[in-house]
Scaffold this motif. Structure first.
Motif, mmCIF file in Angstrom:
data_model
loop_
_atom_site.group_PDB
_atom_site.id
_atom_site.type_symbol
_atom_site.label_atom_id
_atom_site.label_comp_id
_atom_site.label_asym_id
_atom_site.label_seq_id
_atom_site.Cartn_x
_atom_site.Cartn_y
_atom_site.Cartn_z
ATOM 1 N N LYS A 85 0.834 -1.210 0.000
ATOM 2 C CA LYS A 85 0.000 0.000 0.000
ATOM 3 C C LYS A 85 0.870 1.262 0.000
ATOM 4 N N ILE A 86 1.956 1.195 0.772
ATOM 5 C CA ILE A 86 2.863 2.354 0.791
ATOM 6 C C ILE A 86 3.541 2.508 -0.565
ATOM 7 N N ALA A 87 3.919 1.369 -1.174
ATOM 8 C CA ALA A 87 4.572 1.416 -2.486
ATOM 9 C C ALA A 87 3.654 2.025 -3.530
ATOM 10 N N LYS A 88 2.356 1.710 -3.451
ATOM 11 C CA LYS A 88 1.408 2.279 -4.421
ATOM 12 C C LYS A 88 1.364 3.806 -4.296
ATOM 13 N N ILE A 89 1.341 4.315 -3.058
ATOM 14 C CA ILE A 89 1.331 5.761 -2.851
ATOM 15 C C ILE A 89 2.613 6.382 -3.410
ATOM 16 N N ILE A 90 3.748 5.737 -3.137
ATOM 17 C CA ILE A 90 5.039 6.262 -3.619
ATOM 18 C C ILE A 90 5.054 6.314 -5.147
ATOM 19 N N LYS A 91 4.515 5.296 -5.779
ATOM 20 C CA LYS A 91 4.514 5.256 -7.239
ATOM 21 C C LYS A 91 3.552 6.283 -7.835
ATOM 22 N N ASP A 92 2.480 6.570 -7.097
ATOM 23 C CA ASP A 92 1.529 7.564 -7.601
ATOM 24 C C ASP A 92 2.115 8.981 -7.572
ATOM 25 N N TYR A 93 3.007 9.220 -6.637
ATOM 26 C CA TYR A 93 3.602 10.558 -6.488
ATOM 27 C C TYR A 93 5.057 10.507 -6.973
ATOM 28 N N ARG A 94 5.188 10.564 -8.283
ATOM 29 C CA ARG A 94 6.507 10.350 -8.893
ATOM 30 C C ARG A 94 7.473 11.506 -8.692
ATOM 31 N N ASP A 95 6.986 12.662 -8.332
ATOM 32 C CA ASP A 95 7.863 13.820 -8.157
ATOM 33 C C ASP A 95 8.455 13.902 -6.759
ATOM 34 N N TYR A 96 8.377 12.841 -6.007
ATOM 35 C CA TYR A 96 8.900 12.828 -4.648
ATOM 36 C C TYR A 96 10.052 11.824 -4.531
ATOM 37 N N ASP A 97 11.051 12.184 -3.744
ATOM 38 C CA ASP A 97 12.123 11.254 -3.390
ATOM 39 C C ASP A 97 11.774 10.548 -2.093
ATOM 40 N N VAL A 98 12.378 9.387 -1.893
ATOM 41 C CA VAL A 98 12.026 8.561 -0.737
ATOM 42 C C VAL A 98 13.301 8.155 -0.012
ATOM 43 N N LEU A 99 13.369 8.482 1.260
ATOM 44 C CA LEU A 99 14.481 8.089 2.118
ATOM 45 C C LEU A 99 13.970 7.072 3.135
ATOM 46 N N ILE A 100 14.582 5.894 3.150
ATOM 47 C CA ILE A 100 14.250 4.877 4.152
ATOM 48 C C ILE A 100 15.308 4.956 5.238
ATOM 49 N N GLU A 101 14.874 5.193 6.474
ATOM 50 C CA GLU A 101 15.802 5.442 7.570
ATOM 51 C C GLU A 101 15.529 4.469 8.710
ATOM 52 N N GLY A 102 16.555 3.660 9.039
ATOM 53 C CA GLY A 102 16.422 2.701 10.129
ATOM 54 C C GLY A 102 16.856 3.294 11.458
ATOM 55 N N ASN A 103 16.147 2.926 12.532
ATOM 56 C CA ASN A 103 16.468 3.383 13.888
ATOM 57 C C ASN A 103 16.332 2.216 14.862
ATOM 58 N N THR A 104 17.163 2.205 15.894
ATOM 59 C CA THR A 104 17.122 1.137 16.899
ATOM 60 C C THR A 104 17.032 1.749 18.296
ATOM 61 N N ASP A 105 16.862 0.853 19.299
ATOM 62 C CA ASP A 105 17.012 1.313 20.682
ATOM 63 C C ASP A 105 18.493 1.259 21.033
ATOM 64 N N ASN A 106 18.814 1.377 22.329
ATOM 65 C CA ASN A 106 20.235 1.412 22.713
ATOM 66 C C ASN A 106 20.768 0.083 23.219
ATOM 67 N N VAL A 107 19.964 -0.978 23.009
ATOM 68 C CA VAL A 107 20.428 -2.302 23.430
ATOM 69 C C VAL A 107 21.419 -2.828 22.393
ATOM 70 N N PRO A 108 22.644 -3.190 22.807
ATOM 71 C CA PRO A 108 23.634 -3.676 21.836
ATOM 72 C C PRO A 108 23.163 -4.953 21.147
ATOM 73 N N ILE A 109 23.435 -5.073 19.843
ATOM 74 C CA ILE A 109 23.072 -6.245 19.072
ATOM 75 C C ILE A 109 24.128 -7.330 19.285
ATOM 76 N N ASN A 110 23.669 -8.559 19.333
ATOM 77 C CA ASN A 110 24.603 -9.667 19.555
ATOM 78 C C ASN A 110 24.390 -10.713 18.469
ATOM 79 N N LYS A 111 24.866 -10.402 17.277
ATOM 80 C CA LYS A 111 24.760 -11.303 16.135
ATOM 81 C C LYS A 111 26.128 -11.395 15.464
ATOM 82 N N PRO A 112 26.511 -12.550 15.020
ATOM 83 C CA PRO A 112 27.856 -12.688 14.434
ATOM 84 C C PRO A 112 28.047 -11.898 13.144
ATOM 85 N N ASN A 113 26.986 -11.711 12.388
ATOM 86 C CA ASN A 113 27.111 -11.014 11.101
ATOM 87 C C ASN A 113 26.688 -9.542 11.174
#
Length: 303
Positions: free
Chosen positions: A179-207
Motif C-alpha cells: 500500500k505504501i509502495a502504491k502511494i510512492i509510485k503515484d507521487y513520482r515527483d517525490y524522493d524517498v528516504l528509508i531510515e532505520g532506527n534502533t534502541d540502545n540495546v547492543p546487538i549480539n549477532k555474528p554477522n
C-alpha cells in the motif's frame, strides 16, 4: 568763472568812468555789483550742492551695481543648483524605476516559492489522506503518518516489519508495504528516504557488528523490497541507518525502546525543483526565509 570776470570788468569800467559818471549812476552800479555778488554766491552754493549730490548719487550707483552683480552671482548659483537638482532628480527617477522593477521581480519570485510550497503542502495532505484511508485499523496500530515542515514521515514499527532480532522483512509486512509502495509510485515527483532506527540495546549477532549495521541493513531491506517486489524506481530510493542516535522516546522503559525501534519512510519533494526556482531568482533578491521546505537530517551511513 565767467561771472567773476564780467563783474570785475564791469566794476573796473565803473571806476574808470567815475570821473564822468554821476554819483547816482555810480551808486546804481554798486548796487548791481552787490546783486551780482549775491547771485554768484548763490550759484556757487548751488554748484557745490550739485557736486555733493552727484558724489552721493555716484556712491549709490556703485552700491546698486555691486548689489546687482551680487544678485546675478546668486542667480547663477541658484541656476547651477537647480540644474544639479534636476539631474539628480532624473537619475533618482531612473533608480526608483529600477528599484521598483527589482521589487516586482522579487515579489514574483517569492510568489513562485509560495505557490510551490502551497502545492507541495496540498500534495502532502492528499498523499497522507490516501495512505491513511488505504490502511486498516490493525495496520494503523503499527504505522504512524505525520507531515512535518513539508515532509511526510511514515513510521513503521519494528515488530511489524522484521523478524525478531533480524533485518529480514516479515511476511506480515508485505501487504502494508504494498500500500505504501502504491502511494510512492503515484507521487513520482517525490524522493524517498528509508531510515532505520534502533534502541540502545547492543546487538549480539555474528554477522551484525552493532546497531549502526542493524539499522542500515533494515533500511536496505525495505528499499530492496520496494524495488524488487513492488516496482518502485530505485533512483528515487535512498537507504540509511541512524542506529540508536535518533530516539523519539526514552530508552529507560520497554515502551520507549519499542517506539525507538522503527523504520521511517520519509517522502520529500525533489530538491532539484526547488534548486531550479532558486536559480531563477532575481540577482538582487534573496530567497524568502522558510520558502524551501525543511529536509530531514541526512543519514550518517548510506546503504
Amino acid at each position: 568763472m565767467k561771472i567773476i570776470a564780467i563783474s570785475t570788468a564791469f566794476f573796473a569800467v565803473a571806476i574808470l568812468g567815475t570821473g564822468c559818471v554821476s554819483n547816482k549812476k555810480f551808486a546804481a552800479l554798486q548796487g548791481n555789483y552787490g546783486e551780482l555778488q549775491n547771485d554768484y554766491k548763490a550759484l556757487t552754493d548751488k554748484y557745490n550742492d550739485c557736486q555733493r549730490e552727484m558724489s552721493g548719487s555716484s556712491t549709490r550707483v556703485r552700491s546698486l551695481e555691486e548689489q546687482i552683480a551680487s544678485q546675478r552671482a546668486g542667480l547663477r548659483s541658484l541656476q547651477e543648483a537647480l540644474d544639479k537638482c534636476l539631474n539628480s532628480s532624473s537619475q533618482g527617477n531612473v533608480n526608483i524605476s529600477k528599484l521598483v522593477d527589482e521589487i516586482n521581480a522579487s515579489n514574483r519570485y517569492i510568489q513562485q516559492l509560495v505557490n510551490s510550497k502551497n502545492k507541495s503542502d496540498s500534495l502532502n495532505m492528499v498523499l497522507t489522506n490516501n495512505l491513511t484511508r488505504s490502511l486498516s485499523r490493525e495496520e494503523m496500530r503499527d504505522v504512524d503518518v505525520q507531515v512535518l515542515k513539508g515532509v511526510v514521515y511514515i513510521s513503521l514499527s519494528d515488530n511489524m516489519l522484521y523478524k525478531s532480532g533480524s533485518y529480514e522483512i516479515s511476511p506480515a509486512a508485505g501487504e502494508t508495504l504494498s500500500k505504501i509502495a502504491k502511494i510512492i509510485k503515484d507521487y513520482r515527483d517525490y524522493d524517498v528516504l528509508i531510515e532505520g532506527n534502533t534502541d540502545n540495546v547492543p546487538i549480539n549477532k555474528p554477522n551484525i557488528r552493532n546497531n549502526w549495521d542493524l539499522s542500515t541493513l533494515r533500511a536496505s531491506s525495505v528499499v530492496q523490497s520496494l524495488q524488487n517486489n513492488y516496482g518502485v524506481d530505485p533512483k528515487r530510493l535512498t537507504a540509511g541507518g541512524r542506529g540508536e542516535y535518533n530516539p523519539i522516546a526514552s530508552n529507560d522503559t520497554p515502551e520507549g525502546k519499542t517506539r525507538n525501534r522503527r523504520t521511517q519512510i520519509i517522502i520529500t519533494p525533489k530538491l532539484d525543483q526547488f534548486m531550479e526556482l532558486i536559480d531563477k531568482a532575481p540577482d538582487s533578491a534573496e530567497p524568502a526565509p522558510g520558502a524551501q521546505p525543511a529536509q530531514p537530517a541526512q543519514p550518517q551511513t548510506q546503504g
